[in-house]
Structures are given as structure tokens and as C-alpha cells.
Design an enzyme around this catalytic site. Structure first.
Site, PDB file in Angstrom:
ATOM      1  N   GLU A  40     -10.661  -7.901   4.234  1.00  0.00           N
ATOM      2  CA  GLU A  40     -10.021  -7.956   5.545  1.00  0.00           C
ATOM      3  C   GLU A  40     -10.830  -8.611   6.672  1.00  0.00           C
ATOM      4  O   GLU A  40     -10.272  -9.338   7.489  1.00  0.00           O
ATOM      5  CB  GLU A  40      -9.646  -6.522   5.985  1.00  0.00           C
ATOM      6  N   ARG A  61      -7.420   3.191  13.198  1.00  0.00           N
ATOM      7  CA  ARG A  61      -8.319   2.044  13.044  1.00  0.00           C
ATOM      8  C   ARG A  61      -8.304   1.165  14.301  1.00  0.00           C
ATOM      9  O   ARG A  61      -9.313   0.598  14.690  1.00  0.00           O
ATOM     10  CB  ARG A  61      -8.001   1.237  11.789  1.00  0.00           C
ATOM     11  N   GLU A  69       0.847  -1.191   0.000  1.00  0.00           N
ATOM     12  CA  GLU A  69       0.000   0.000   0.000  1.00  0.00           C
ATOM     13  C   GLU A  69       0.884   1.244   0.000  1.00  0.00           C
ATOM     14  O   GLU A  69       0.621   2.203  -0.701  1.00  0.00           O
ATOM     15  CB  GLU A  69      -0.948   0.010   1.213  1.00  0.00           C
TER      16      GLU A  69
HETATM   17  N1  LUZ Z   1      -5.517   1.933   4.317  1.00  0.00           N
HETATM   18  C1  LUZ Z   1      -5.743   3.231   4.573  1.00  0.00           C
HETATM   19  C2  LUZ Z   1      -6.271   0.975   4.869  1.00  0.00           C
HETATM   20  O1  LUZ Z   1      -5.018   4.067   4.072  1.00  0.00           O
HETATM   21  N2  LUZ Z   1      -6.761   3.575   5.366  1.00  0.00           N
HETATM   22  C3  LUZ Z   1      -7.568   2.676   5.959  1.00  0.00           C
HETATM   23  O2  LUZ Z   1      -8.485   3.037   6.675  1.00  0.00           O
HETATM   24  C4  LUZ Z   1      -7.315   1.318   5.711  1.00  0.00           C
HETATM   25  N3  LUZ Z   1      -8.048   0.374   6.285  1.00  0.00           N
HETATM   26  C5  LUZ Z   1      -7.773  -0.883   6.052  1.00  0.00           C
HETATM   27  C6  LUZ Z   1      -6.736  -1.217   5.212  1.00  0.00           C
HETATM   28  N4  LUZ Z   1      -5.989  -0.300   4.625  1.00  0.00           N
HETATM   29 MO1  MOS Z   2      -4.627  -2.747   3.182  1.00  0.00          MO
HETATM   30  S1  MOS Z   2      -4.078  -3.367   5.016  1.00  0.00           S
HETATM   31  O1  MOS Z   2      -3.502  -2.358   2.082  1.00  0.00           O
HETATM   32  O2  MOS Z   2      -6.181  -2.878   2.882  1.00  0.00           O
END
Ligand code: LUZ
Ligand code: MOS
Length: 750
Positions: free
Chosen positions: A707, A304, A226
């Protein structure tokens, strides 16, 4: 249902970053990284390595034309270390050679001298030394301090959860090509093409329009790409920019494991208060998040954690504090669940500890406190359409919970060494990026003049099946065969300003954008049919199985004929659409708001058998009732649920990331880092799709699936502890995950 890629995958024809043919003259990169976790760089001597035959250039921070900075949220992460190193594995230089072997050999000739500084590897130690990346974050409601007085039972304790290696099958990597006019094109294994584009633009000092990022597919991401795909793309880009040659940089597995961050280890202190009849009245928790050396995504991950502090339960008085602690580990990052799993583990631990004190089964407390319709979370959002109870009671009934309990009790009475345990694990996961602005996506749909369709979106296919879902959306709206639809690569020049494929939201957001774009085209074609055939504007036109209908009668025009006619009449056969999730907002000062579009719910029941002589165990079964909304891709959704459960079990049981006190990763290969294999998979997995669930905010009324099911894996930890309890009823076990066989054995006997 076959996935979009199935045939090509099976034939080995699918292209991943490393598979793209590169032109003659391409340079191959190998990354030289810090060998200590904390220190000042006194000198770097690259002269011997530069002389190595076949070496073309060695890139250090001095060669970076723009900013030496890749921090996405907080600007605290250099691309290449300059004066100091902050973790073992931090990139310092990039060796470019005419082939990979030369690059790797030459790397060994680089000499670096450090003044070593003491590393911090533990979050609590970092906190004690004031090493917070941001000030403490607090989410709260009610008044816990007042509430303790009303509680009949109050218990407190601590939990620990470990890191987790993403172990995407395809390691990190990118290929960068210099383009005309000092631009750059990058093939990257990234979940976030726009984030990669932005990071590359920054280090090259280029506007974003000079940087094109193209993504075919990923061999897995799980959050690890990510944010952390950017560094490798940026190193390849700087290298290509400086040498004017294409540069290929693919991390070998061991370097990937050493250089990239993982799921955040957490340590937390909890306190929970209940009434005599098991109602949770108050919950206080402080999370120590081990962020590693740079912020990366740690701050939204911490948010989160705070959102999911009470998991699937209603608690009227909550105080959840999050501490983002800077340590000398590789920057930890997004990983499927994004801070949620750690919070849910803590909440379950608190319930188990309270249950023990009250002499009841944890399921009694869990059941009493499940979110009801309209219950308010501690951050102010209401649990609308709560399926917490529906899933729980369906699971108890469908999987015959009372019988499971009896069987386990009987088994444990009859067996001395082998002990069984069970646990229920309800989950509630908020669907949306917690950063509201990120909840947007785009789609660009072309209908070609032969009636075939090409679709570009912001979604990155990483094995999760998003391309197949998007193809389903277009096939449904146009009512054409899926073979007519191609999903194009994800490319920043076709769909711009994208959010990463993350937060379980890629199918929802990009599916909705695709739905909109297809509907624009559909409406355009309907108008064209009415015009061309002189129907009235109110005549109902429909497309069915590649034929056009008016008033339910086929008008003798196929899809292909329609498109050809429309093309010759100069109808625009392309459409772009943008989708933004409605109705969400969050006040970051008050920490209140409707952060999520909706919630995903479910309950899993896990059964295990522990060999209390050896510490080894098997997971007998995981049976879940999960709320998929109205699933329109059942095989993909089931696959996501099963895979997530397995990954969650791995995190909770056998996957153990170990750094020594010098901050060196000891588990840097698959011989020392054990992930679940077929032998450690549950003997039985059963997933039941909850009936009668609707969800207008999900694509075609489905619910996000990436998830949430991972957190069912937490049930395995508590099932194991329950089995251990029947062997050592008097012992107080630690809430310390992963619960490896070694740890089981040690905690049974020491
Ligand atoms: N990525 C993000 C995530 O940038 N913001 C989020 O709230 C999130 N939640 C789950 C997985 N990736
Ligand atoms: Mo994510 S933890 O790249 O949804």
C-alpha cells in the site's frame, strides 16, 4: 526474477474462479438488485420469472436458512434486502437457471414495487441528519486550543477526495458445491477466506467446520475483496444449499461496478498553525467519511485515517475527529491505503495552504517537520527507525531537486500556455492491521518423500507476488531449488482462523509463519542427520544447494536422499507454525498505543506539464526514494511500487466515480470511468531503494510494500496545482480531488 505464476499466466493456463470446470447440473446465478437508493419494498413478484423456461429457482431473503446478515464488524448488512433497500444496486434476489443467458433474461421479469424514500448521498448531509454509524472517534495529543495562541500563522480550509473503483481485472464471484452431510465447499475470489467461511456459516446456520473455502488466486483485489467477496460467496452458498446443486455466481463487470462499494469519499475541515519559521505547532481536522449504507470496514478504515492524520510529520498538538457517516450509496470498503491516503491528502493540503500564505514553497514546510528518530505520534507510538528524513534528503540529492525547481521556473517563464509544476510527497505508513488481534498467520509445510515441498498459508495470491515471496523463504531455509516448492491454494481446512491478505501484511505475516514452520522441519532434519551419522550434538550441520554439510564438509548426502532416509526412519516431515506480531497493542478507549509493528517511509518528487488552454496534462516523471527495508524480491517490490503509484495517480487525477442525486452510479462502465492507461502513465518512473535499512519485524528484514507507495500519487495533485498557480497566480484553487482535466480547465477560467 520470475513470479511464481508467470508462465501459466502468459499461457492463459492460470485458473481464476470463473475458469474452474463445473459438473453437469451446475446452476448459474444472476443477481437482481434494487434500482432505487432508498425505499420500502411494497411487493416483489417473481412469478413470471419463475415460469421462464430453464429457471430452476429464485432465491429471496425468505430462503436463507440461517441469519440474513453478513456484517463483519457491525451487524447492519442483510445479504438480501427484506423490507427496505438502502442503496441502488443492493441485492434483492438471485435467479438460478440452467445457463447464464436464461438467468439474465429471467431476471428482467421480476417485478418490484417500492415506496420511495429520500436518499442521502453526501457525508456532511448524513452527519447533519444524525446518521452516524458509530459515535465520533477522536485521536489527540497536546492541546490544540492552547496552541493556536502560540502560532504566527493559522490557516483553515476544506478538502474533498473522491471514491475509487477497485477495477480488479477479475470481477467478484464464487462457485458453491453442496458436500456430504449438508456442508458446503466454496471456490471464492476472496482476500479473506476465513471471513468468507464465517459469513457463509452464518447465513447457512452452519458451524464453520461445515464450510470449506478454497482460493486459488485472485485477478486483483486491492481491498475490494477483503470484505465484499463474502456476499457473492454467501449467495452462491445459499443457492447451492437450497437446490442441492453446484451454483456458479460471477458478476458481470457492470453489475460489479454498480453493486460493490469503493474507496470512501471524504470531506474534511482542517486548521493548521505554524511558527514564523515554518514549524507546525498545531493541527485540527474533522473527517466526514462517506461510509455508504452499511458499516462494512468503514470503522477500522476511519481509524487508519486518524492514525495517518499527520502523514510523515511531527506535530505536537493534534486533534483529529472521525465521523463515520451512513449514506445511501453501496457500502464503501477497503481500498489500498485503507483511509490513510485521504488523511495524507488533507495534511498536504493544509501545508500547501499555509505555504501559500507564508510565501514559501511547500517543500520548505514539509522538510522542517519530517519525523525525526523517536518523535511521538499523536496516538502515543514513537517513530522508531524513522527514515522520513533519510528518504527526503536522499531524494532531493539523487534527483537534483534544486535543478528541477530551476528548470520548472525557467520553463514557466518561457512558456505562456504550457506550465510545469513539481511537488514533493513524503509518506509514512504504519504496518500492521489496526485491529491488533488480526496480526497473526499460519503456515503448514509438507516435505513429500521425494523431497518436493508443498506449502499452505493464509496468504491469498492476488497478483502481488506473495506466493513467490513465500517460495523464496522456504527455498532459502532448506537451500533447495524453487522448482521443488509448490504453493498450494489457500484453504480454510489446511490453515484456519486466518486474517485476510490485506494491510500490506500478507508477506510479512505468512512469510514469518512459513519461516517458523521450515525452521521446525530444518531442526528436525538436523537432529536426524546427527543421529543417523553419529555426529555429536554440537557439530554444525548445514544445508547448501541441496547437499548436506557437516563442519563445512559435504557428507555425501543430497536433500532428496536425506528426505527419503528420514521418511523410512519415520521422521515427521510436516510442520505447522503460527506467527503473531510481538509488541503491538492499542487502547481503544484512550486511543493510545503501539498500533504498528513498524513504519514504511519514502519521498517522491513528481513533475507535470499542464496545457492551460485545454486543461489537459501529462505526468512527466515520478521519482521516489522508498524504504523497502532489505528487499529480497526486488522485481516484485519494484512492480508493487510502480503499480501503486499509478493507482494513486489515477485516484488523484482521472478516476471519477459519479453518483447522481438519486444515488445512481453514472460511471458504471469503462467507457465512463477512465482509469490510467499507458498514455497517462508518467513518462518516467524511477524508484530508488533506500540504502542501509533494516527491519527485523519484516520477513527477511524487508518492509511491506503493497500500500505505501500509492500515496506518492498525491504528489501529482499538488504538482498540477503548482503548474496551475503559475498560470493564475492570484487564484485560490480548491483542494478537490480528482483533479480531472475538466476540473483543471474550469478552475483556471471560472
Ligand atoms: N484491513 C484491516 C486493512 O482490516 N485493517 C487494517 O488496518 C488494514 N490496513 C490496511 C489495509 N487493509
Ligand atoms: Mo487492503 S485495503 O484489503 O490491504
Amino acid at each position: 526474477m520470475k513470479n511464481y505464476d508467470t508462465t501459466r499466466h502468459v499461457r492463459g493456463e492460470s485458473l481464476f474462479a470463473d475458469d474452474f470446470l463445473v459438473p453437469e447440473g451446475t446452476l448459474f446465478a444472476s443477481v437482481f438488485a434494487a434500482s432505487i437508493a432508498h425505499g420500502k419494498i411494497l411487493s416483489i413478484d417473481i412469478s413470471e420469472a419463475e415460469k421462464f423456461s430453464g429457471v430452476k429457482k429464485i432465491i429471496t431473503s425468505k430462503d436463507i436458512p440461517g441469519q440474513n446478515q453478513i456484517g463483519g464488524i457491525i451487524q447492519d448488512e442483510p445479504l438480501l434486502a427484506e423490507n427496505e433497500v438502502h442503496y441502488c444496486g443492493q441485492p434483492v434476489a438471485v435467479v438460478l437457471a440452467e445457463n447464464l443467458l436464461i438467468a439474465r433474461e429471467a431476471k428482467k421479469k421480476i417485478r418490484i414495487a417500492y415506496e420511495t424514500l429520500a436518499p442521502i448521498t453526501d457525508a456532511r448531509e448524513a452527519y447533519a441528519k444524525g446518521m452516524l454509524i458509530i459515535p465520533p472517534r477522536i485521536f489527540s495529543n497536546g492541546n490544540v486550543d492552547e496552541a493556536w495562541k502560540q502560532c504566527d500563522v493559522v490557516v483553515d480550509g476544506t478538502i474533498e477526495t473522491g471514491a475509487q473503483e477497485h477495477l480488479y481485472l477479475e470481477t467478484q464471484g464464487a462457485i458453491a458445491f453442496p458436500t456430504e452431510g449438508n456442508g458446503i465447499k466454496i471456490i471464492s475470489s476472496t482476500q479473506g477466506p476465513t471471513a468468507t467461511q464465517r459469513a457463509v456459516g452464518k447465513v447457512l446456520g452452519l458451524p464453520m467446520h461445515q464450510v470449506e473455502v478454497d482460493v486459488m488466486r485472485l485477478g486483483g483485489g486491492f481491498g475490494g475483496k477483503e470484505d465484499q467477496a463474502n456476499a457473492w460467496a454467501a449467495m452462491a452458498a445459499v443457492s447451492a444449499f437450497v437446490t442441492k446443486k453446484p451454483v456458479k455466481l460471477i458478476l458481470p463487470r457492470q453489475e460489479d461496478m454498480r453493486m460493490t462499494g469503493k474507496r470512501h469519499p471524504y470531506s474534511a475541515d482542517f486548521k493548521i498553525g505554524l511558527s514564523q519559521d515554518g514549524k507546525i505547532l498545531a493541527y485540527e481536522i474533522t473527517f466526514f467519511q462517506n461510509a455508504g449504507a452499511s458499516a462494512d470496514l468503514s470503522t477500522p478504515i476511519l481509524d487508519r485515517t486518524l492514525f495517518h492524520a499527520t502523514n510523515s510529520y511531527f506535530v505536537p498538538n493534534v486533534k483529529a475527529t472521525g465521523l463515520c457517516c451512513r449514506t445511501n450509496l453501496p457500502p464503501n470498503t477497503a481500498f489500498r491505503g485503507f483511509g490513510g491516503p485521504q488523511a495524507m491528502f488533507a495534511m498536504e493540503a493544509a501545508i500547501y495552504k499555509a505555504a501559500k500564505k507564508m510565501g514559501v514553497d511547500a517543500s520548505v514546510i514539509q522538510e522542517k517537520n519530517l519525523l525525526k528518530e523517536g518523535d511521538e505520534f499523536h496516538y502515543g507510538q514513537l517513530a522508531k527507525n524513522s527514515k522520513a528524513q533519510a528518504c527526503w534528503f536522499k531524494a532531493k540529492e539523487k534527483f537534483n531537486f534544486d535543478q528541477i525547481k530551476k528548470n520548472v521556473e525557467k520553463y514557466n517563464a518561457e512558456n505562456k500556455i504550457l506550465k510545469k509544476g513539481f511537488a514533493c510527497m513524503p509518506i509514512c505508513f504504519g504496518i500492521s492491521f489496526t485491529n491488533t488481534f488480526m496480526n497473526q498467520a499460519g503456515a503448514l509445510v509438507h516435505i513429500y518423500s521425494d523431497g518436493s515441498v508443498g506449502i499452505s498459508t493464509a496468504a491469498v495470491e492476488m497478483g502481488q507476488g506473495v506466493n513467490e515471496k513465500i517460495r523464496c523463504v522456504a527455498a532459502e531455509i532448506f537451500s533447495i531449488d524453487k522448482s521443488k516448492i509448490k504453493i498450494e491454494t489457500t484453504n480454510t481446512t489446511r490453515v484456519a482462523n486466518t486474517s485476510p491478505s490485506a494491510a500490506s501484511s500478507a508477506a510479512d505475516l505468512n512469510g514469518k509463519a512459513t519461516e517458523l514452520a521450515c525452521k521446525y522441519l530444518f531442526e528436525r532434519l538436523v537432529s536426524f542427520v546427527k543421529d543417523a551419522f553419529n555426529y555429536s550434538t554440537t557439530d554444525p550441520i548445514a544445508f547448501r544447494d541441496e547437499n548436506i554439510f557437516c563442519n563445512e564438509k559435504a557428507i555425501g548426502l543430497t536433500w532428496v536422499e536425506l528426505i527419503q532416509k528420514a521418511f523410512f526412519k519415520r521422521v515427521d516431515l510436516s510442520a505447522h507454525a503460527h506467527y503473531a506480531v510481538p509488541g503491538i497493542y492499542f487502547d481503544r478507549e484512550k486511543n493510545k498505543g503501539n498500533a504498528f509493528a513498524y513504519y514504511s517511509f519514502g519521498t517522491a518528487i513528481t513533475e507535470v506539464t499542464v496545457d492551460c488552454l485545454r486543461g489537459t496534462y501529462i505526468v512527466d516523471s515520478v521519482k521516489a526514494v522508498h524504504d523497502f527495508g532489505k528487499s529480497f524480491a526486488k522485481v516484485i517490490d519494484r512492480g508493487q511500487a510502480e503499480g501503486a503509484i499509478m493507482q494513486g495517480i489515477g485516484w488523484m487525477t482521472m478516476e471519477e466515480v459519479i453518483y447522481n442525486s438519486d444515488g445512481k452510479l453514472l460511471t458504471d462502465a469503462l467507457s465512463t470511468y477512465k482509469v490510467p492507461d499507458i498514455h497517462s502513465a508518467p513518462k518516467e518512473i524511477e524508484i530508488h531503494f533506500l540504502e542501509n535499512s533494516d527491519n527485523p519485524l519484516g520477513i527477511f528484514n524487508s518492509k511491506a510494500i503493497g500500500e505505501p507507495p500509492l500515496m506518492y500519487g498525491i504528489g501529482t495533485f499538488f504538482a498540477l496545482q503548482n503548474a496551475m498557480k503559475s498560470f493564475r497566480p492570484e487564484k485560490e484553487f480548491q483542494f478537490s480531488a480528482p483533479l480531472t482535466p475538466e476540473k483543471v480547465l474550469l478552475s483556471l477560467y471560472y
